[in-house]
Design a protein around this motif. Structure first.
Motif, PDB file in Angstrom:
ATOM      1  N   ASP A 260       0.817  -1.204   0.085  1.00  0.00           N
ATOM      2  CA  ASP A 260      -0.024   0.057  -0.078  1.00  0.00           C
ATOM      3  C   ASP A 260       0.881   1.268  -0.112  1.00  0.00           C
ATOM      4  OD1 ASP A 260      -2.512   1.424   0.406  1.00  0.00           O
ATOM      5  OD2 ASP A 260      -1.753   2.090   2.351  1.00  0.00           O
TER       6      ASP A 260
ATOM      7  N   ALA B 180       2.886   1.563  -3.585  1.00  0.00           N
ATOM      8  CA  ALA B 180       1.810   1.843  -4.474  1.00  0.00           C
ATOM      9  C   ALA B 180       1.312   3.312  -4.512  1.00  0.00           C
ATOM     10  CB  ALA B 180       0.602   1.069  -4.249  1.00  0.00           C
TER      11      ALA B 180
ATOM     12  N   MET C  29       5.524  -1.056 -11.403  1.00  0.00           N
ATOM     13  CA  MET C  29       5.704  -2.023  -9.918  1.00  0.00           C
ATOM     14  C   MET C  29       5.877  -3.338 -10.520  1.00  0.00           C
ATOM     15  SD  MET C  29       3.908  -2.103  -6.296  1.00  0.00           S
ATOM     16  CE  MET C  29       4.084  -0.475  -6.145  1.00  0.00           C
TER      17      MET C  29
ATOM     18  N   LEU D  52      -3.800  -2.084  -4.563  1.00  0.00           N
ATOM     19  CA  LEU D  52      -3.447  -1.228  -6.051  1.00  0.00           C
ATOM     20  C   LEU D  52      -4.454  -0.301  -6.429  1.00  0.00           C
ATOM     21  CD1 LEU D  52      -1.546  -4.313  -8.108  1.00  0.00           C
ATOM     22  CD2 LEU D  52      -0.408  -2.511  -6.637  1.00  0.00           C
TER      23      LEU D  52
ATOM     24  N   HIS E 114      -4.857   3.080  -5.280  1.00  0.00           N
ATOM     25  CA  HIS E 114      -3.723   4.191  -5.820  1.00  0.00           C
ATOM     26  C   HIS E 114      -3.649   4.297  -7.200  1.00  0.00           C
ATOM     27  CE1 HIS E 114      -2.281   4.659  -1.746  1.00  0.00           C
ATOM     28  NE2 HIS E 114      -2.165   3.363  -1.505  1.00  0.00           N
ATOM     29  N   TYR E 115      -3.871   3.122  -7.965  1.00  0.00           N
ATOM     30  CA  TYR E 115      -3.926   3.225  -9.687  1.00  0.00           C
ATOM     31  C   TYR E 115      -5.192   3.033  -9.922  1.00  0.00           C
ATOM     32  CZ  TYR E 115       1.062   1.711  -9.101  1.00  0.00           C
ATOM     33  OH  TYR E 115       2.216   1.591  -8.734  1.00  0.00           O
TER      34      TYR E 115
ATOM     35  N   CYS F 151      -3.375  -4.052 -15.612  1.00  0.00           N
ATOM     36  CA  CYS F 151      -2.315  -4.591 -14.944  1.00  0.00           C
ATOM     37  C   CYS F 151      -2.144  -5.934 -15.609  1.00  0.00           C
ATOM     38  CB  CYS F 151      -2.445  -5.042 -13.441  1.00  0.00           C
ATOM     39  SG  CYS F 151      -3.869  -6.110 -13.098  1.00  0.00           S
TER      40      CYS F 151
END
Length: 259
Positions: free
Chosen positions: A156, A159, A165, A181, A184-185, A191
């Motif tokens: 956390d 991220a 990453m 994830l 934040h993303y 992904c």
């Protein structure tokens, strides 16, 4: 016992393809009398580079003491001993504890680096982790599971930087990874799951962060995979680098203004 002794060689096997080992690593296998390979991860196809008379042992069932003693025995007998690790030995290779124990036994060693799976995955995905004006940082990490991570290095926390990453050793924690994830993303960010990179059954699967657990469950993936996230995954709009910009002056070229 013999007067001629050779340092133990810790060799990075690369991500799995026998041809992705370094030239120096290949040579270490060709010259080895004893190879102790990480049998749970290193494909036996890598042993194709060893001689017929070389003894090859899997460390999958060995504990630290037994493995170190086997290496030390080989050293004392004048054998060329290779400890073959997956990827690059310095990354999640547990080589520090092996080397410290060898130090206690006065057994010398050297290390040959290898290609880690994150770079094998990038090659397979035809992607760049560091895009001009988009992202310039790559984080290699793992989620906290049975083995804890240091305070301040939680997934956390890392991220929150929004960097590229590559997440190792976390396939069985997909639900936890997805939640951390997403904060934040974003849930709909693309992904990738890179499974058994460079090996015959390699899979590169694109999904969203929200669908990551479902995707991995449907694919039956619980190990030997990387989870890759960041703005370099999937479609992106990156600026061109200054390195090859005709108008940019640097040590080897004078920039020319476009007319």
């Amino acid at each position: 016992m013999t007067d001629v002794k050779y340092p133990i060689t810790f060799t990075g096997a690369g991500p799995g393809d026998p041809e992705l080992i370094t030239v120096k690593g290949k040579r270490s296998l060709e010259e080895a009398d004893l190879v102790i390979f990480a049998g749970s991860l290193v494909p036996e196809e890598l042993l194709v580079w060893t001689r017929e008379e070389c003894e090859c042992l899997s460390s999958a069932s060995m504990d630290l003491d037994g493995m170190v003693e086997k290496m030390a025995e080989g050293y004392r007998a004048g054998k060329k001993v290779v400890r073959l690790h997956t990827g690059d030995p310095s990354l999640y290779g547990a080589i520090d504890e092996q080397m410290r124990d060898l130090d206690k036994l006065d057994v010398p060693y050297t290390v040959i680096p290898g290609v880690t799976a994150a770079f094998g995955a990038a090659a397979a995905m035809k992607m760049e982790y560091t895009l001009p004006e988009v992202t310039q940082t790559l984080i290699l990490t793992r989620a906290e599971g049975r083995t804890p991570v240091p305070e301040g290095e939680s997934l956390d926390s890392l991220a929150s930087h929004g960097a590229s990453m590559a997440i190792y050793l976390s396939s069985a924690l997909a639900e936890k990874v997805s939640k951390q994830l997403a904060a934040h993303y974003g849930e709909e960010s693309t992904c990738a799951v890179a499974y058994r990179v460079s090996q015959p059954d390699e899979k590169i699967i694109y999904t969203t962060i929200a669908k990551l657990p479902e995707t991995m469950k449907n694919e039956g993936i619980r190990k030997t995979a990387l989870i890759i996230v960041g703005k370099g995954v999937g479609d992106h709009n990156a600026a061109k680098s200054k390195l090859y910009d005709a108008t940019f002056t640097h040590e080897y070229r004078d920039g020319v203004e476009k007319v």
